[in-house]
Scaffold this active site. Structure first.
Site, PDB file in Angstrom:
ATOM      1  N   ASP A   1       3.738   9.913  -5.426  1.00  0.00           N
ATOM      2  CA  ASP A   1       5.154   9.864  -5.089  1.00  0.00           C
ATOM      3  C   ASP A   1       5.988   9.705  -6.355  1.00  0.00           C
ATOM      4  OD1 ASP A   1       4.674   7.252  -5.834  1.00  0.00           O
ATOM      5  OD2 ASP A   1       5.564   6.348  -4.059  1.00  0.00           O
TER       6      ASP A   1
ATOM      7  N   PHE B   1      -1.262   7.983  -3.188  1.00  0.00           N
ATOM      8  CA  PHE B   1      -0.249   8.833  -2.565  1.00  0.00           C
ATOM      9  C   PHE B   1       0.795   9.193  -3.622  1.00  0.00           C
ATOM     10  CE2 PHE B   1      -1.358   5.205   0.340  1.00  0.00           C
ATOM     11  CZ  PHE B   1      -2.483   5.815   0.867  1.00  0.00           C
TER      12      PHE B   1
ATOM     13  N   ASP C   1      -3.147   1.945  -4.620  1.00  0.00           N
ATOM     14  CA  ASP C   1      -1.813   2.530  -4.504  1.00  0.00           C
ATOM     15  C   ASP C   1      -0.821   1.514  -3.946  1.00  0.00           C
ATOM     16  OD1 ASP C   1      -0.178   5.397  -3.958  1.00  0.00           O
ATOM     17  OD2 ASP C   1       0.295   3.806  -2.542  1.00  0.00           O
TER      18      ASP C   1
END
Length: 351
Positions: free
Chosen positions: A243, A241, A323
C-alpha cells in the site's frame, strides 16, 4: 487465469531491478528482533483482528464474514485531497483513514443498516453509501463512485457464485489460502495487476487482505468446524499488503531508501499514475523487504528463541502479521514518520 508473477515472485523480481528504491536486507534483523520481543511480552496481541474495537460484536460468523467482505471491498485510497481530511468521530475518538471507514460502518450498524446482507450491497444507492461514509468535515470519502461500483460488483459475485454468503466461498475453496485468493481475484476490483519492465505482475493488496482477514476472523471462532475451514497450510504464502503506508514505516526504520529523484516527486506531492515504474518499485520492494523480515523472524524463532518455556505455546507469525505490525507502527509514530518520509500518492482502487 492468465500467467503473471505472484506477489512474492513480483516482489523479488522488482527489488532486483529497482532503481528508485533500495532495500537494506542487513537491517531486517533489528526489526525482526522487535517483532519477536512483542511475542515475548504479549503485545503481539495488539495486532489481532479481535483487538480492533471498530469491529462489531454479537454477529454470527456468517454475518461477520460478510461484514469483512464489505470492508475489504472498499479498503482503498483513504489519503485526503488537500484540506479535505477523511475522518469520522465515534465514541469520543476521531478516526482517520481506514479506521474512519470502520467507524462509519459501526455507526451504520448501530442505526440497524444491514451492511453484512448482500441484498443491501446490491440495492444501496450511491447517495446512501455516501451518507454512511461521509467525512466528519462534510467532504465525501475519496473515490465514492468507484467504491459504489466495487460494492455492487462484490455483492453480485457473492449472490451469483455463493448464495450471498462469504462463508460459502470459504467452504468451496477448502483449506487453502491460495485457492481462496484465486477465487477473490475473479472480482475485477480486486485484480491488482500491472506491468513492470515488460513482465506482468500481481501485487494483490486488497485480495490478500481479504484472505488474511478471513483467516484471522475464523480462527477465532467458537465453533471447531468453522476454525477447521481456515487450517490454511499455505497461509505463509500470503505476502504483506503493498500500500502507501507500510512503505513509509519501512523507510523510517531504515529498511528501504528512496532515490533523490523519487523523493523529489514525493516532496512535491505528485500523484503517481497506477503502474508508474517508481510506484511499482515502492510497492514491490515493500513486499520483498517484509518477506526478508519474515525470513529473519523464522530464523530467530528456530535458533535464538527455541528452548524457552514459551516457545511451543506462543502464536505463529507470518508475513501478514509483520504487515499489520508495521502499519500500526506507522500510526503510532505518525508525526515523526511523516516528517521523515512522505507517503506516495496514487489515487487508485487497488490500494
Amino acid at each position: 487465469m492468465e500467467i503473471a508473477l505472484t506477489p512474492l515472485e513480483a516482489g523479488e523480481y522488482i527489488a532486483k531491478q529497482s532503481v528508485a528504491v533500495t532495500v537494506y536486507v542487513d537491517k531486517c534483523q533489528g526489526i525482526a528482533k522487535q517483532i519477536m520481543d512483542s511475542i515475548t511480552d504479549g503485545t503481539i496481541g495488539d495486532i489481532e483482528y479481535k483487538a480492533n474495537p471498530l469491529h462489531p460484536k454479537g454477529l454470527s460468523d456468517e454475518q461477520h464474514l460478510n461484514w469483512v467482505f464489505v470492508l475489504d471491498t472498499l479498503n482503498f485510497s483513504f489519503w485526503p485531497n488537500e484540506d479535505e481530511e477523511y475522518y469520522v468521530d465515534y465514541k469520543d475518538n476521531r478516526e482517520v483513514g481506514y479506521l474512519a471507514m470502520c467507524a462509519a460502518f459501526m455507526k451504520a450498524h448501530e442505526a440497524e443498516i444491514p451492511i453484512y446482507d448482500t441484498d443491501w450491497m446490491v440495492t444501496v444507492t450511491e447517495e446512501a453509501l455516501g451518507k454512511i461514509l461521509v467525512s466528519g468535515s462534510g467532504h465525501a470519502i475519496p473515490l465514492l463512485r468507484e467504491r459504489f461500483r466495487a460494492l455492487k460488483e462484490s455483492g453480485q459475485w457473492l449472490n451469483m457464485k455463493h448464495r450471498g454468503q462469504m462463508m460459502n466461498a470459504v467452504r468451496a475453496c477448502g483449506p487453502s489460502a491460495q485457492s481462496l485468493l484465486r477465487s477473490i481475484m475473479t472480482i475485477e476490483s480486486f485484480r491488482d495487476q500491472t506491468m513492470y519492465k515488460g513482465t506482468k505482475v500481481w501485487l494483490l493488496k486488497r485480495a490478500q487482505i481479504l484472505v488474511a482477514d478471513v483467516y484471522s476472523l475464523l480462527k477465532g471462532s467458537t465453533t471447531q468446524e468453522v476454525r477447521d475451514l481456515v487450517n490454511y497450510v499455505d497461509i505463509d504464502t500470503i505476502t504483506m499488503f503493498a500500500d502507501y503506508r507500510v512503505p513509509q514505516a519501512l523507510c523510517h526504520l531504515g529498511i528501504m531508501e528512496y532515490s533523490p529523484e523519487l523523493r523529489l516527486r514525493l516532496d512535491k506531492k505528485e500523484v503517481m499514475p497506477y503502474g508508474d515504474e517508481m510506484e511499482m518499485e515502492i510497492r514491490g520492494c515493500s513486499i520483498f523487504a517484509v518477506n526478508e523480515i519474515f525470513k529473519e523472524v523464522i530464523r530467530m524463532r528456530l535458533n535464538d528463541y527455541k528452548g524457552l518455556d514459551w516457545y511451543e505455546t506462543k502464536r505463529p507469525l507470518f508475513a501478514i502479521d509483520i504487515d499489520v505490525w508495521l502499519w500500526q507502527y506507522r500510526r503510532q509514530h505518525a508525526e515523526e514518520v511523516e516528517e521523515h518520509v512522505p507517503f506516495h500518492r496514487c489515487r487508485e482502487i487497488y490500494y
